[in-house]
Motif scaffolding. Structure first.
Motif, PDB file in Angstrom:
ATOM      1  N   PRO B 333       0.829  -1.217   0.000  1.00 42.94           N
ATOM      2  CA  PRO B 333       0.000   0.000   0.000  1.00 42.94           C
ATOM      3  C   PRO B 333       0.855   1.256   0.000  1.00 42.94           C
ATOM      4  CG  PRO B 333      -0.772  -1.528   1.662  1.00 42.94           C
ATOM      5  CD  PRO B 333       0.476  -2.112   1.095  1.00 42.94           C
ATOM      6  N   ALA B 334       1.938   1.245   0.762  1.00 44.97           N
ATOM      7  CA  ALA B 334       2.783   2.441   0.842  1.00 44.97           C
ATOM      8  C   ALA B 334       3.365   2.777  -0.519  1.00 44.97           C
ATOM      9  CB  ALA B 334       3.893   2.221   1.850  1.00 44.97           C
ATOM     10  N   GLN B 335       3.756   1.739  -1.244  1.00 42.97           N
ATOM     11  CA  GLN B 335       4.328   1.983  -2.569  1.00 42.97           C
ATOM     12  C   GLN B 335       3.287   2.577  -3.513  1.00 42.97           C
ATOM     13  OE1 GLN B 335       5.666  -1.986  -3.119  1.00 42.97           O
ATOM     14  NE2 GLN B 335       7.798  -1.509  -2.652  1.00 42.97           N
ATOM     15  N   ILE B 336       2.081   2.056  -3.421  1.00 38.90           N
ATOM     16  CA  ILE B 336       1.022   2.572  -4.292  1.00 38.90           C
ATOM     17  C   ILE B 336       0.731   4.025  -3.942  1.00 38.90           C
ATOM     18  CG2 ILE B 336      -1.431   2.367  -4.860  1.00 38.90           C
ATOM     19  CD1 ILE B 336      -1.107  -0.657  -4.433  1.00 38.90           C
ATOM     20  N   ARG B 337       0.621   4.269  -2.634  1.00 42.07           N
ATOM     21  CA  ARG B 337       0.324   5.628  -2.181  1.00 42.07           C
ATOM     22  C   ARG B 337       1.409   6.589  -2.670  1.00 42.07           C
ATOM     23  NH1 ARG B 337      -1.106   4.115   2.963  1.00 42.07           N
ATOM     24  NH2 ARG B 337       1.012   4.541   3.640  1.00 42.07           N
ATOM     25  N   ALA B 339       3.417   6.322  -5.177  1.00 41.87           N
ATOM     26  CA  ALA B 339       3.365   6.566  -6.618  1.00 41.87           C
ATOM     27  C   ALA B 339       2.278   7.577  -6.953  1.00 41.87           C
ATOM     28  CB  ALA B 339       3.115   5.255  -7.358  1.00 41.87           C
ATOM     29  N   TRP B 340       1.133   7.421  -6.315  1.00 39.61           N
ATOM     30  CA  TRP B 340       0.031   8.339  -6.613  1.00 39.61           C
ATOM     31  C   TRP B 340       0.308   9.737  -6.087  1.00 39.61           C
ATOM     32  CZ3 TRP B 340      -1.012   3.601  -8.092  1.00 39.61           C
ATOM     33  CH2 TRP B 340      -1.924   3.439  -9.129  1.00 39.61           C
ATOM     34  N   MET B 341       0.989   9.781  -4.955  1.00 37.48           N
ATOM     35  CA  MET B 341       1.346  11.092  -4.431  1.00 37.48           C
ATOM     36  C   MET B 341       2.297  11.807  -5.381  1.00 37.48           C
ATOM     37  SD  MET B 341      -0.295  11.542  -1.652  1.00 37.48           S
ATOM     38  CE  MET B 341       0.462  12.751  -0.604  1.00 37.48           C
ATOM     39  N   TRP B 342       3.220  11.041  -5.933  1.00 39.83           N
ATOM     40  CA  TRP B 342       4.131  11.662  -6.899  1.00 39.83           C
ATOM     41  C   TRP B 342       3.378  12.152  -8.122  1.00 39.83           C
ATOM     42  CZ3 TRP B 342       8.412  13.894  -6.014  1.00 39.83           C
ATOM     43  CH2 TRP B 342       9.224  13.451  -4.956  1.00 39.83           C
ATOM     44  N   GLU B 343       2.371  11.375  -8.474  1.00 38.45           N
ATOM     45  CA  GLU B 343       1.549  11.838  -9.585  1.00 38.45           C
ATOM     46  C   GLU B 343       0.899  13.177  -9.214  1.00 38.45           C
ATOM     47  OE1 GLU B 343      -1.846   9.449 -10.624  1.00 38.45           O
ATOM     48  OE2 GLU B 343      -1.772  10.149 -12.701  1.00 38.45           O
ATOM     49  N   GLY B 344       0.443  13.240  -7.971  1.00 42.13           N
ATOM     50  CA  GLY B 344      -0.134  14.489  -7.489  1.00 42.13           C
ATOM     51  C   GLY B 344       0.870  15.629  -7.570  1.00 42.13           C
ATOM     52  N   VAL B 345       2.114  15.319  -7.237  1.00 51.42           N
ATOM     53  CA  VAL B 345       3.152  16.359  -7.293  1.00 51.42           C
ATOM     54  C   VAL B 345       3.320  16.852  -8.729  1.00 51.42           C
ATOM     55  CG1 VAL B 345       5.627  16.783  -7.065  1.00 51.42           C
ATOM     56  CG2 VAL B 345       4.404  15.564  -5.264  1.00 51.42           C
ATOM     57  N   VAL B 346       3.392  15.907  -9.636  1.00 54.72           N
ATOM     58  CA  VAL B 346       3.585  16.312 -11.032  1.00 54.72           C
ATOM     59  C   VAL B 346       2.393  17.134 -11.519  1.00 54.72           C
ATOM     60  CG1 VAL B 346       3.805  15.468 -13.384  1.00 54.72           C
ATOM     61  CG2 VAL B 346       5.101  14.400 -11.553  1.00 54.72           C
ATOM     62  N   PHE B 347       1.196  16.645 -11.213  1.00 49.32           N
ATOM     63  CA  PHE B 347       0.001  17.406 -11.582  1.00 49.32           C
ATOM     64  C   PHE B 347       0.026  18.780 -10.934  1.00 49.32           C
ATOM     65  CE2 PHE B 347      -2.948  13.630 -12.623  1.00 49.32           C
ATOM     66  CZ  PHE B 347      -2.501  13.670 -13.920  1.00 49.32           C
ATOM     67  N   GLU B 414      -7.369   6.041   1.202  1.00 51.03           N
ATOM     68  CA  GLU B 414      -8.541   5.177   1.270  1.00 51.03           C
ATOM     69  C   GLU B 414      -8.347   3.941   0.414  1.00 51.03           C
ATOM     70  OE1 GLU B 414     -11.044   7.643   3.530  1.00 51.03           O
ATOM     71  OE2 GLU B 414     -11.701   5.723   2.710  1.00 51.03           O
ATOM     72  N   ALA B 415      -7.935   4.203  -0.836  1.00 54.44           N
ATOM     73  CA  ALA B 415      -7.877   3.116  -1.812  1.00 54.44           C
ATOM     74  C   ALA B 415      -6.833   2.093  -1.435  1.00 54.44           C
ATOM     75  CB  ALA B 415      -7.590   3.672  -3.197  1.00 54.44           C
ATOM     76  N   SER B 416      -5.734   2.552  -0.863  1.00 56.65           N
ATOM     77  CA  SER B 416      -4.693   1.575  -0.590  1.00 56.65           C
ATOM     78  C   SER B 416      -4.907   0.878   0.754  1.00 56.65           C
ATOM     79  CB  SER B 416      -3.316   2.238  -0.657  1.00 56.65           C
ATOM     80  OG  SER B 416      -3.218   3.243   0.311  1.00 56.65           O
ATOM     81  N   GLN B 417      -5.863   1.386   1.543  1.00 57.80           N
ATOM     82  CA  GLN B 417      -6.111   0.721   2.822  1.00 57.80           C
ATOM     83  C   GLN B 417      -7.216  -0.326   2.754  1.00 57.80           C
ATOM     84  OE1 GLN B 417      -6.744   3.848   5.610  1.00 57.80           O
ATOM     85  NE2 GLN B 417      -4.584   3.999   6.145  1.00 57.80           N
ATOM     86  N   THR B 418      -8.104  -0.138   1.787  1.00 52.27           N
ATOM     87  CA  THR B 418      -9.180  -1.111   1.655  1.00 52.27           C
ATOM     88  C   THR B 418      -8.578  -2.453   1.260  1.00 52.27           C
ATOM     89  OG1 THR B 418     -10.304   0.732   0.634  1.00 52.27           O
ATOM     90  CG2 THR B 418     -11.466  -1.364   0.629  1.00 52.27           C
ATOM     91  N   PRO B 419      -9.031  -3.572   1.907  1.00 48.48           N
ATOM     92  CA  PRO B 419      -8.516  -4.870   1.468  1.00 48.48           C
ATOM     93  C   PRO B 419      -8.804  -5.051  -0.011  1.00 48.48           C
ATOM     94  CG  PRO B 419      -9.816  -5.089   3.471  1.00 48.48           C
ATOM     95  CD  PRO B 419      -9.955  -3.675   3.020  1.00 48.48           C
ATOM     96  N   PRO B 420      -7.832  -5.527  -0.757  1.00 47.32           N
ATOM     97  CA  PRO B 420      -7.997  -5.595  -2.212  1.00 47.32           C
ATOM     98  C   PRO B 420      -9.196  -6.432  -2.629  1.00 47.32           C
ATOM     99  CG  PRO B 420      -5.841  -6.434  -1.521  1.00 47.32           C
ATOM    100  CD  PRO B 420      -6.497  -5.899  -0.317  1.00 47.32           C
TER     101      PRO B 420
END
Ligand SMILES: Nc1ncnc2c1ncn2[C@@H]1O[C@H](COP(=O)(O)OP(=O)(O)O)[C@@H](O)[C@H]1O
Ligand SMILES: [Mg+2]
Lengths: 225, 885
Positions: B333-337, B339-347, B414-420
């Motif tokens: 989950p941390a890795q996914i988060r 990656a998405w945070m970095w996407e947020g940074v770029v955006f 939220e998304a990375s904490q929900t059980p897959p």
């Protein structure tokens, strides 16, 4: 060595008990079919084994490692290294081509260069997709997508594959060929498998069949495979 | 491949893989969607920045003259009231004999163009040109840039100033002035100073110097004696400025001069301050206006954040099942988060950069409108130029990045904490930002907001009251409302089901019955935009209602006479006794109210002192509106002096600024020494925020030795045709401003509307953006429900029917957003009118809700949303049927 040992696993969603103490074991390289009416808890059980859901009580042991003691990172590591899941709805990554989908777990595992390419090429060959390797998921048929999912599951050379209705979304002929493929690969690589299914025909590739109902295993039958 | 360490994952750059294989691929596959996302973000940043820039331009336009010519002066000595006699200059020079301070006496006089008596206010500045020249030269020698020489005479910044010395008919202007009024060297301008007309020749145009601030575009520079002659104010100074030469002893010299002049000022009843003091006190004048802009930038900020949140949430929710698959493949989950945070940074960075460019462009348009208002109401500014500083750029980057990160963090978490397993099952429905579902938290936030509203204002500096509690209350209410709006879904869904709904309306109602995170967020964003806009509308309506009532009661005379430039509070032009006495004595005039206005400073606060004498007719004289009325009524009560104490009335903004009330004593500095005033009444005044004290003109005449008037209200004999009489007076006195009652009313209302023109425009933009956001959100929602739409079509729904369903759903969300927004606006309006407004400029306003405008807003919002829904639905239905087989 046992590939998998499940003992007295329970799980409920809110007040509703879904698994009411399930136990069974799986030897290395063994294939077992898990059958039962829908809603009987098959997927839930499989998800708990795969660590993408958590059981309430009981123990699940994969290769002498109990899942209960593992944290999220260790579960990830398990999925990355020894247990693969194949879903009824394939769940390919939509942005990646067939080849890249298969390659992805290897990238996660840190496999690089020629070794990775070789392994991917071999997997594509094994599942018979050489001509469609560069297609995107939305350009593939159901059977082809499941082949990609199987190749992806195999890529890490797992000791255990969990397949949830792998043929549920496929026509009979395609389903049969997928089952043959699974049996063949499992034999070739010595991979244990739990196959959740509705169709009796799966039993032909499994050594044993477990019948599940209302969250418990009712009976165990030795079958042809 | 199986490594032995159990707890750590192999050091693979998972982030890089996610980037190249997932995030980047999404961008490539859906460049349009990515562009929209970045676009939304940049819109948020742009609105925020442009309002900030415009705001800054509006307040920074004010600059003291020497800041433009001699560089920053260190101290300024001013009289507490009136003018400074020129003899004081010699005393000051004596005081500072051995201190190396440069001394600049300055006289400032306001004026207007002769053919535009109500046009732009001009400011004549008379300075000691020789002294300034030396300073300017020394500054020029320091700078390495190109010399600021004008034309060919090589005379330094004031090109040929010798020819100006002592001249009452020669001026210098800056390039901005020349451009604005289309004049050049040699042009002759016809100007009005006080009530007289004069001609001045432009002897030179000061070239813009990149090393010095621009000379304001309303400023005319003259030699001091020249201006004194022109204004008929010989021996008068407005102020004396001091500049300490730079050098090793600068700090010590500055301290020394400061101390000497401080003593001198206190002994003689003058004021000493630094330019910053003065600037902050003057900027206070536009408090109402700045408040307006502050709230608008807050609105822009919140709408921006919601848009960004919506966009990022959409992106993450859409990939929810993908996240689950990634996790089933062993990505943590941390890795996914991450990656998405970095996407947020770029955006965030991309959006901010675009937004900064866009915001600059927007600001230019806005600044023009704001400049016009500020110029009319307060003082002339050079707001035509906006400056985008590095700090501002960084601030906006931080804002855009912060908003984008916040917006990514919430849903990614939220998304990375929900059980897959659960995510895979839910698909794109459900989940979402959990906070939005906690309605008790919403109640708590609102309750806390109400509590904060009762906090006293936060005092920062002498003239700076910040209604911190009010702002906090507003913010909490906004967040609270965003959460509570979830409660509106069920009732609206039920409403949608009422009557005999067709299957599509039923389907739309079912969507609203169990709203997803998307629905909630969209409705919340809309509610915030509408709530804040509607609250502004309440403020403006209350303001207008109060003001028109005030004007109606105040303006009872038949005609009003003033010197040119009367529309601006900063006008200092006056009527000479010869002129006003002649008007008063002319045929048909029954009586007059006379007013002379001065600037005075008490407790460091500058305000207006009005010397009034009222028409001696118990029915026809200026009637103020009382907040706290005097015990005795009548036109003569102000003249009744009680043992050295003069009665005075104060406006409520002055009461707030000086923290005084009826009965309080005030000591007023006057040229005739300090005078004691007792406040006997507090009246309402909405024309300025500085505040006014009114005493009898009998006293101010004595104190100031001055018979001039600022303005005069004229009552005609019965039967006199006001229009005609005013026309005759205008003809007779072309240099002054004579207006009928109707005309003055009309102008006051016009100025009022002009003040809020920017407000209306920005509000419209905010609501538009919010509705656009709704459209985008809807497109996202339908995209997510591709399968559902396909199902609808497979059971026989036509494309039009699918569009209809989308229309109902969109309208439903709009109704929810609108209702929530209006409810929110009642509270925000209350905070604005009863908390923020009194604390920041102290006007009593009556709360008024513009129901008509609200109804219009509602109809427009819901209709627009319905239309957008239909169009989006129609399109998505098409795409889907195409893609199916
Ligand atoms: N996330 C969930 N929340 C609540 N109940 C669930 C959830 N997932 C599964 N269930 C319930 O658990 C039971 C078993 O589901 P599942 O394991 O998917 O059955 P099977 O795969 O055998 O068809 C069903 O009755 C289902 O309703
Ligand atoms: Mg199932």
């Amino acid at each position: 060595m046992k590939a998998l040992q499940v003992s007295k696993v329970t799980k409920s969603y809110g007040e509703v008990p879904v698994l009411k103490g399930v136990s069974f074991g799986l030897a290395a390289g063994e294939r077992v079919a898990l059958m039962g009416p829908s809603g009987s808890g098959k997927s839930t059980l499989l998800n708990c084994i795969g660590g993408i859901d958590r059981s309430d009580e009981g123990t699940i042991t994969i290769e002498e490692q109990s899942l209960e003691g593992l944290d999220e990172n260790e579960l990830c590591r398990l999925r990355r290294e020894s247990v693969s899941t194949i879903f009824q709805f394939f769940h390919l990554l939509p942005t990646l081509s067939a080849r890249e989908n298969i390659e992805f777990p290897l990238q996660l595992a840190g496999l690089e260069g020629a070794e990775r390419e070789e392994r991917v090429a071999q997997l594509i060959d094994e599942v018979g997709l050489s001509h469609r390797a560069d297609a995107m998921p939305d350009e593939l048929s159901g059977g082809e997508m499941q082949r990609v999912a199987i190749a992806r599951a195999l890529s890490i050379r797992p000791h255990l594959i969990l397949a949830d209705e792998p043929t549920g979304n496929l026509d009979t002929v395609t389903g049969e060929s997928i089952l043959d493929l699974l049996a063949e690969l499992s034999d070739a690589h010595g991979i244990a498998m739990v196959l959740v299914t509705h169709s009796e025909s799966v039993t032909r590739i499994c050594q044993r069949t477990l019948r599940m109902q209302d969250g418990v295993i009712l009976e165990e039958i030795a079958t042809a495979g | 491949m199986k490594s032995s360490s159990p707890s750590t994952l192999p050091p693979v750059a998972v982030g890089r893989i996610l980037w190249s294989r997932v995030i980047w691929r999404h961008w490539k596959r859906e460049p349009w969607l990515t562009a929209v996302l970045v676009g939304i973000l940049s819109l948020g940043v742009a609105v925020f920045l442009s309002v900030r820039l415009a705001n800054k331009a509006a307040v920074s336009g004010f600059g003291l003259f020497t800041e433009s010519i001699a560089g920053e002066s260190d101290f300024i000595l001013r009289p507490g009231a009136g003018r400074l006699p020129v003899e004081e200059l010699w005393r000051i020079r004596e005081e500072l004999t051995r201190s190396p301070a440069e001394i600049f006496p300055v006289l400032e006089v306001s004026g207007a163009l002769a053919d535009e008596p109500n046009g732009p206010l001009l400011r004549f500045v008379g300075a000691d040109l020789v002294a300034l020249q030396n300073t300017a030269n020394s500054i020029r020698n320091d700078s390495s840039g190109p010399g600021p020489d004008s034309e060919s005479d090589g005379q330094g910044r004031f090109g040929g100033e010798d020819s100006l010395l002592g001249r009452a008919d020669r001026v210098l202007v800056g390039e901005a002035f020349a451009k604005r009024f289309q004049v050049e060297k040699g042009s002759v301008l016809s100007v009005l100073i006080h009530d007289r007309k004069a001609e001045v020749e432009i002897r030179g145009v000061l070239p813009a110097n990149p090393n010095l601030p621009e000379v304001p575009d309303h400023l005319l520079l003259m030699d001091l004696p020249g201006l004194q002659a022109l204004a008929r104010e010989p021996d008068a100074l407005s102020r004396v400025e001091f500049r300490i030469p730079e050098g090793v002893h600068f700090a010590e010299n500055r301290r020394l001069v400061g101390e000497r002049m401080w003593d001198f000022a206190s002994e003689n009843g003058y004021l000493l301050h630094t330019p910053e003091d003065r600037k902050s006190s003057v900027t206070q004048m536009s408090a109402a206006f700045r408040l307006n802009l502050t709230i608008l930038s807050g609105l822009a900020l919140l709408v921006g954040v919601y848009l960004i949140l919506q966009a990022m949430e959409a992106a993450v929710i859409k990939r929810r099942s993908e996240i689950a698959v990634l996790r089933s493949l062993g990505v943590t989950p941390a890795q996914i988060r991450a990656a998405w945070m970095w996407e947020g940074v770029v955006f965030g960075i991309l959006g901010s950069i675009l937004g900064i460019l866009l915001g600059r462009i927007l600001a230019m348009g806005m600044v023009g409108a704001i400049a016009r208002t500020v110029n009319t109401l307060y003082y002339e500014t050079t707001t035509t130029s906006i400056s985008l500083s590095g700090g501002e750029v960084l601030f906006c980057l931080a804002f855009g990045l912060g908003a984008s990160l916040f917006a990514t963090w919430l849903p990614a978490r939220e998304a990375s904490q929900t059980p897959p397993a659960q995510s895979l099952k839910q698909g794109t429905r459900g989940g979402g930002i959990a906070v939005l579902k906690r309605w008790p938290l919403g109640l708590v936030l609102i309750a806390a907001g109400i509590g904060f509203a009762f906090l006293p204002p936060f005092q920062s500096g002498i003239e700076n009251q910040v209604p911190l509690g009010g702002y906090l209350a507003a913010i909490l209410a906004v967040f609270g409302a965003s959460i509570l709006i979830g409660l509106l879904f069920r009732p609206v869904s039920r409403g949608l089901r009422s009557g005999r709904p067709g299957p599509m309306r039923q389907y739309a109602a079912s969507q609203l019955q169990r709203p997803g995170g998307r629905h909630r967020l969209t409705a919340a964003g809309l509610a915030v935009a509408i709530g804040m806009s509607a609250a502004m509308a309440i403020l403006v309506a209350s303001f207008e209602n109060t003001l028109t009532g005030w004007i109606g009661q105040l303006l009872k005379a038949d005609a009003y006479v003033a010197a040119a430039g009367a529309n601006s509070v900063a006008n200092e032009n006056t009527l000479s006794p010869a002129v006003w006495k002649e008007i008063e004595a002319s045929e048909g005039v029954a009586g007059v109210d006379r007013l002379r206005r001065y600037s005075v400073t008490v407790q460091g606060r500058e305000f207006f002192l009005g010397g009034a004498d009222y028409n001696n007719d118990p029915e026809r004289y200026l009637q103020l509106i009382w907040i706290d009325p005097p015990a005795k009524k009548g036109p003569r009560v102000l003249e009744e002096k009680m043992e050295q104490v003069h009665p005075g009335w104060i406006s409520e903004s002055l009461a707030r600024r000086l923290s005084i009330e009826k009965g309080s004593p005030v000591v007023l500095p006057t040229p005739a020494g300090p005078k004691k005033i007792e406040v006997t009444g507090v009246f309402a005044e909405y024309g300025n925020e500085t505040g006014t004290m009114i005493v009898s003109r009998r006293f101010t005449r004595e104190w100031y030795g001055d018979e001039r008037l600022t303005n005069m209200a004229v009552y005609f004999d019965e039967g006199v045709d006001a229009e005609e009489k005013v026309a005759r007076l205008s003809e007779q006195f072309p240099a002054i401003n004579v207006r009928t009652n109707a005309r003055l009313r009309e102008e006051s209302i016009r100025i009022f509307h002009q003040t809020f023109a920017v407000t209306y425009a920005l509000e419209a933009i905010a609501v538009l953006i919010a509705v656009t956001g709704l459209g985008l959100a809807l497109a996202g929602l339908l995209l997510e429900r591709k399968n559902e739409l396909a199902t609808l079509k497979s059971i026989g729904a036509t494309r039009k029917e699918v569009a209809l369903a989308a229309m109902w759903e969109s309208s439903g969300i709009a109704v929810i957003g609108y209702l929530g927004g209006i409810l929110l606006s009642f509270f925000l309006g209350w905070v604005l009118i009863f908390v923020i407004n009194p604390q920041s400029f102290g006007w009593t306003l009556s709360y008024r809700i513009p129901w008509g405008a609200f109804a219009m807003l509602g109809i427009l919002t819901v209709l627009t949303a319905g239309l957008v829904g239909y169009v989006v639905g129609y399109q998505k239905a098409q795409l889907d049927s195409d893609r199916e087989e």
